[in-house]
Every structure is written in C-alpha cells, then in structure tokens.
Design an enzyme around this catalytic site. Structure first.
Site, mmCIF file in Angstrom:
data_model
loop_
_atom_site.group_PDB
_atom_site.id
_atom_site.type_symbol
_atom_site.label_atom_id
_atom_site.label_comp_id
_atom_site.label_asym_id
_atom_site.label_seq_id
_atom_site.Cartn_x
_atom_site.Cartn_y
_atom_site.Cartn_z
ATOM 1 N NE ARG A 1 -3.488 3.438 0.397
ATOM 2 C CZ ARG A 1 -3.885 2.048 0.055
ATOM 3 N NH1 ARG A 1 -3.894 1.242 0.962
ATOM 4 N NH2 ARG A 1 -4.393 1.944 -1.038
ATOM 5 C CD GLU B 1 -8.386 -1.231 8.362
ATOM 6 O OE1 GLU B 1 -9.335 -1.270 7.448
ATOM 7 O OE2 GLU B 1 -7.191 -1.236 7.958
ATOM 8 C CG ASP C 1 -0.805 -0.457 8.410
ATOM 9 O OD1 ASP C 1 -1.897 0.468 8.507
ATOM 10 O OD2 ASP C 1 -0.804 -1.644 7.555
ATOM 11 N N GLY D 1 0.777 -1.172 0.097
ATOM 12 C CA GLY D 1 0.082 -0.087 0.009
ATOM 13 C C GLY D 1 0.901 1.299 0.050
ATOM 14 C CG LEU E 1 -9.319 11.368 1.750
ATOM 15 C CD1 LEU E 1 -10.094 10.402 1.048
ATOM 16 C CD2 LEU E 1 -10.229 12.556 2.517
ATOM 17 C CB THR F 1 3.923 0.169 6.642
ATOM 18 O OG1 THR F 1 2.452 0.030 7.047
ATOM 19 C CG2 THR F 1 4.665 -0.024 7.762
ATOM 20 C CG MET G 1 -6.809 2.717 6.627
ATOM 21 S SD MET G 1 -5.822 3.010 5.181
ATOM 22 C CE MET G 1 -7.004 2.845 3.929
ATOM 23 N N GLY G 2 -5.619 0.392 10.068
ATOM 24 C CA GLY G 2 -4.687 -0.554 10.951
ATOM 25 C C GLY G 2 -5.489 -1.728 11.439
ATOM 26 N NE ARG G 3 -8.907 -6.386 7.934
ATOM 27 C CZ ARG G 3 -10.219 -6.064 8.195
ATOM 28 N NH1 ARG G 3 -10.579 -4.965 8.469
ATOM 29 N NH2 ARG G 3 -11.093 -7.074 7.920
#
Lengths: 411, 411
Positions: free
Chosen positions: A300, A245, A145, A15, A298, A143, A189-191
């Site tokens: 990232r 998320e 993340d 990503g 938006l 990343t 974000m951030g699984r």
C-alpha cells in the site's frame, strides 16, 4: 447559486495509499488557485486535527514541495481511524467541529478516505445543515481495497495492484530457479473484497504468476485448497498461490483466526499470519519446501512502482471535488465513470454520500472461476488500464524524494 | 600464450539476485563475439546441468531477448545448490564433467555464484589440470549478501540494498501516518554478514528510516534490544527497527531459533520467522501496536528497482571473465577495485579462487556503532555509490518484460 467565500479544510483518513497525497494535492492546488477559497487548511490526522484545532496553513507551503505530494506515499497530513458518534446520541464532536469551522470561516470541507470517511462527511454535512451553517462537504475516494460503491474504482487501488502484479512476477521467477520442489504462498491485503488478491492474476496473465488465487468472495475450504496445491505441485514440481487475508470458512470465520481444534490442521499457536499458517499446512500435507510471503505494508505504500494513471486520477478526484463544491454542490463523493471498450477513458462523476458510506463493493462472482481458485478475463480487462504508466518521480541519490512540508499551524 | 579454441559453458549457482542475469549476459554476449569461442553453452541449473548433459545452445537465442537478461531477475538458466565432493574421496562427478567437457570441446568454464560456487570452480580447475585437460575456469561473483572476500563488493548487493532502502523509506512513511503508537520491525536477509540489514541505514540517512539496526556482526541481547525500543518509543511514540535474519545470542545461537525456555520471552511455537517473533516480544514488553515485516524473496528479486550501477557492473564482471580467460588467464574470480574519494570508480581485477572460496567478508566492526544498534557514516559512504542509477527496463502493459529464452538443448 451565489458565490460562497471562505476557507477550506482538507483531511486524510483511514489506511494510507501510494497516491492519497496526489488527491490531497488535487484539492490543495485547485483550492489555492480558486479565488473564493480564502485559505487552505490541512487537518493534522484527519478529523482529529479539526477537533484538536491542529490545522496546517497550506498557503505557506512551497509550491515545488507540494508538487512532490504526487510521488509521496502515505498520508502527508497524517491520518486517523476516528469514528464520529451518532449526533442524535452525542453531538459533542459536532459542536466542536462547528466551532472550529466558525473560527476559521471554513465553508468547504474535503475528506479523503474510504467507507468510514464518507460516513464522516455525511454526518458532518447533515449536522451543519441542521445548524444552519453554510458549508459544502465533499468526499474524495481512496482505498487500496477498491471496495467503495458508486465508483468504477478507487484511487490507490491501481498502484497497489501494480505493486502486487510486479512483485508476483519477480517472486515467480525467484521461486522457479531451482529444479527442486517449491510452493510459494503470497498473502495479500483485502479483508472483505478480493480486488487486490485478484490483481495477482495480472502476473499470471503476463506470463509469471500464481497458479491459484483465493478471494474472500468465495468460501475457503482447507481440504480443497490442499487438493488444488497438490494437483499443481504434482504436475510441475512448483506451485504459487495468492491468498487474500480475508479468506474465510463457510461459516464466515477467517482462516487467519487459528482454531484450537487439531482436526483442521491449523491447531498451532502462531504469530506469523495467514501465509505462514497456510505454508505450514501445505508443508505438513505435501512435504514440499514452502515459503509464505506476506506483502504487508509494502503493497500500500509502494510509490516507487505506482501507476501514473492512478496518480493522475487521484489528483483529478481532488481537483473535481473542489470544482464541484465551488460550483455549489455539496454532500457528494467524487466517483469515476470509465469505459474500457475501444480504449480506456475515465471521467469524474458525483455520487450521493449515502450510497457510498458503509457498504462494500465486492468482486462480481462471475469474474471468479467456478471452483473459486482464480479469476476470469473480465477481471484482467477491468484492472489492466488502472496500472498503466510510469510516474516520473524525482529521486535524490537514487532514493525517493518525498515532499517536505513545513506544516505551519494556522491560528 | 597460444590461442585456445573451443566451446564455453556459463552456469549460474546459488541464490538468485536481481542482476545475476546481467552477468550471464556479460559472459554470453562477449563469448558470442569472441572468435576463438566456437560455441556458447548455458548450463541448466548450474553444475547439475553439466552433470546431466543439459546444456542450452545460446547461439540459437534471439539477440534482443538476450539483452533483456539485463532486466530479468533470478537465474534465467536455472540455479542449483550442489556441492561437489572432495575429488580425492569421490571423483565420480569430476569424471563426468570431464566427459561432458570433452564431448562439447569445452575449453572455457564460467561460473556465476557465491562462496560455494568459487569453491566449485577451484575444484574443477584443479581436477582438469591433474587430468591434463586444458580448460580455463573463471568465477563471476554474485550474491546479495555481499560477503565474498577479495572484492570491494558483489554484483547483486547494490540492487538488494536499493530495494531495502527504498522500501524502508516507504514503510517509514506508512508507519508514521497515525498519531498513535507504533513499532515496526523489518527482517532483512543476511545470515552471517550484515551488509543488507545495514543498508536500511540509507533510508534513515535519506530522512525516513529505521531508528535501530541490528547486524549479525555483534551479539544480540533481547533485554538490550527491548530497552533500545522502549527508549525510542517513549520519546516519539514510534520506533522502526531493522534486523538481520542472522542476529544471534552471545553463544552463537540464532535468535530465530526459538528456545523452549519461557524465561527469554521467546517461548512460543512460531511459524512466522524472526520479525514476527521479535514483534511479539516487543508487544508483550511495551504494549505497543507492533508490526513485523519480512522482506523475504522480494529483496533479492526486485529488479524493478534495481541499481543501474549494479546492472552495469554485473555485466562488466561477466565480460571481464571472458576477456581474461581468452587472454590466457584461469583459476581466478573477477573482483572489483573501487575508489570513492573524489568520485566513485570501479575497475575489475582478478583474484585467486582460493582467497575467495569458503570465507565470508563481514561488515567491519568500526562501521557499526559502539552499542551495536546502528551503522556509521563510512557504511553509508561505502554503499551509496552502489545503488545509483535507474535502469531503463522495458515494460509491456506497464508490467516487467522478462527475457524469453528458447533454451534449445545442445547435442
């Protein structure tokens, strides 16, 4: 260590971020200025460009356009999510990579990405060693993340954190404009790691931000969540919530995976993601006006509000990778060693690819509050230096001016 | 015209914008510097603050903090969506307003808002005249929707348009990073007028933006839409779409109102709004990976990417309202008269409240392409000057520094 002469390849993977191109520039600029690197090739869509023999001749790019990579979001060379097979089971891709390396006399390979990309580097490196082909392979971290092991933080994270904090501050103001009740739920974000969701706390720290923040490092319980919201809402008539998320139940299932059972309050067909789902649950429970907002892509690609620190460090990571490789080092990822007490400092180090690949760095439990609905001051102290500084990004007609690369294919 | 001495009230109403506080500052700063205005009062939550006798004494605010209103999004005094009754049917509110005006010797009333707010001004003005209470009443325009009659454009629109264009450019880069298929659908505010959705075309004009744009000025047909997306997607493997939240069928029903009929492809329970709904339809039709993104509140509170032109003009509108009122004018809204040929110029004018109230200015049909899936160059020429210039917004720790008002209640 004898000098190794030959071409280099830079590839981007996974990503995109607001600053991944700053790292690419760090590699490209430094490689172009390094005598023993005879040619600089950019892989179209990461390792897929190597396999497909689609390599751009970066020596033909205009220097001023290359400089704009610092302010151009997303992966300018194109990215991929391609996982190489275990070479012991299927070495087709590796043979092809070796063939391409030989074709262009590639002796340096720089790969800019996250966990999977470091794994790709590792596998290619091992294969080349086994094949007796001398080649130096370096990973450049990236990343939003921020979940790579072995480094203080990852390029891309600081800019995403800054976007999230800035946006939360602005939305907080908007959501408090009426004297009527309002709950706002921001999905971030951030699984598997809560670095990004936690960064919403910067907004609160600055005076205008979420009352409640939920990270995937703790289990999420809908009843507790609704109680939390109720408590804040009853007191102030407003409640602002940030959720990762990746929030999940104690059994590990993601909250975003709607259950068909009607008992959990989530028994709805849904299209709109976690924020909309939680908004619906809060609406049912409290009767309040609720707005769910998903920050989506938006967060990232928001280069217009990037962190200058992040841009500079991303560039530095690329530069350090080239310098290390030229000096004889291989099989490492560039990492950051930082100090925060007595002023922020950041230096690059080199970490073995093995300790980086395929592991995720999570937010320490002690940086999250006991009940799991917010973060503590050490989290703020950690993130704050990473968002500092405004880039001097060029604009045309007050709109961003992104790098326009020629992308001449190499032969 | 004899000089009218007395206090003034400034109120903010309706949905906030990135620059509505710049207009408030224009009023407050100018009023504070005007000798015959004896006191400057800020209404808490618009007309509701007048009715509730909740008025802030703006004379007690720190000048430097007031200046920060230029860079503070949302309505710093609080807003409302309160519609006054027809005074012939129920004059309770009007009596109360007159009582408050008398209590504080209010002789100037400035109301900053959209259509409804101009209607509020108009009704109050007529009542005061009938009651024989001398008071000058001026409307200051505000709306990201840009749908007020009688003015070239509205303060707030330029900054929202700039946010939308900037964001679309960044998302475009992100959505084109893989060599796999991808459709992106961006949902933009504007229930009845397509000024905001059309502004996504600035991104395309700048090189990276939507392939297709749908405004509420034309009827929306799902089959045509899917054909449009198919055509672009088949050709390039990508498709980026911008839609106004107000797109509607030929019978006037909003697309966002899901039908229960299964025949229209929208027969799903849904929580996530229009973008998610259209994304689902495109996914079903094309099998492509589709991402729906709702810009939500971000587009109207994004002061970090505001237009300096917009900020300056918003301030100017507030200033002009005070100057006109002091010079003896009443019952007008400040409007903009602009020229674009030979360089952009913008001057204020004064328009009767009647021609402004309760009517909506739409995008001219000839500025939209014939098939209704994009805008033409005149639209670009119209919007482009309004997004120009970067504000020199102060930051603390690289985060926005919003105005902190004391909000001392007046007695």
């Amino acid at each position: 260590m004898s000098e190794l002469r030959g071409a280099c390849i830079i590839g981007q993977s996974g990503g995109p971020t607001a600053v991944i191109n700053a790292s690419a520039l760090g590699v490209i600029r430094t490689a172009l200025d390094t005598e023993c690197i005879t040619r600089v090739l950019g892989a179209a869509h990461g390792i897929k460009g190597v396999l497909d023999d689609r390599l751009y001749d970066m020596n033909q790019e205009d220097a001023a356009e290359l400089e704009l990579l610092k302010y151009t979001p997303s992966s300018a060379l194109g990215s991929c999510r391609y996982k190489l097979a275990d070479p012991d089971k299927d070495d087709t891709d590796y043979k092809r990579i070796l063939e391409i390396f030989r074709k262009y006399d590639v002796r340096y390979f720089f790969y800019n990405g996250g966990n999977d990309s470091m794994d790709t580097c590792n596998k290619i490196s091992k294969y080349m060693q086994k094949a007796g082909y001398e080649c130096r392979i370096m990973g450049v971290p990236k990343t939003i993340d921020n979940d790579l092991n072995g480094t203080d933080h990852c390029p891309g994270f600081g800019s995403a954190a800054k976007f999230i904090a800035t946006t939360c501050m602005e939305v907080h103001r908007d959501a408090h404009v009426y004297d009527t009740g309002m709950v706002t739920i921001i999905e971030i974000m951030g699984r598997h790691a809560g670095w990004l969701a936690g960064s919403a706390a910067l907004a609160t720290w600055a005076g205008y931000g979420p009352d409640l923040i939920y990270l995937p490092e703790t289990d999420f319980d809908l009843t507790d969540f609704l109680d939390d919201v109720h408590r804040v809402y009853d007191k102030t008539g407003k409640c602002m919530v940030a959720v990762s998320e990746g929030i999940h139940r104690a059994d590990g299932t993601f909250i975003s995976e709607a259950k068909t059972s009607a008992t959990d309050g989530f028994g709805h067909a849904q299209l709109g993601g976690l924020a909309a789902m939680l908004a619906d649950a809060v609406k049912l429970e409290t009767g309040a006006k609720v707005r769910g907002i998903e920050l989506s892509l938006l967060q990232r690609c928001g280069s217009h509000t990037a962190s200058k620190t992040d841009i500079d460090e991303a560039f530095l990571a690329g530069k350090a990778a080239v310098e290390a490789a030229v000096s004889g080092i291989t099989d490492k990822m560039v990492a950051f060693r930082c100090t925060r007490e007595g002023g922020y400092t950041c230096q690059t180090s080199l970490e073995p690819l093995e300790i980086v690949a395929n592991a995720e760095k999570k937010v320490p439990r002690e940086w999250i509050n006991a009940v799991g609905n917010g973060v503590e001051q050490p989290f703020i102290d950690y993130v704050l230096p990473l968002i500092q500084g405004e880039p001097d990004a060029p604009r045309t007609n007050s709109l961003p001016r992104f790098a326009k690369l020629k992308k001449v294919l190499a032969h």
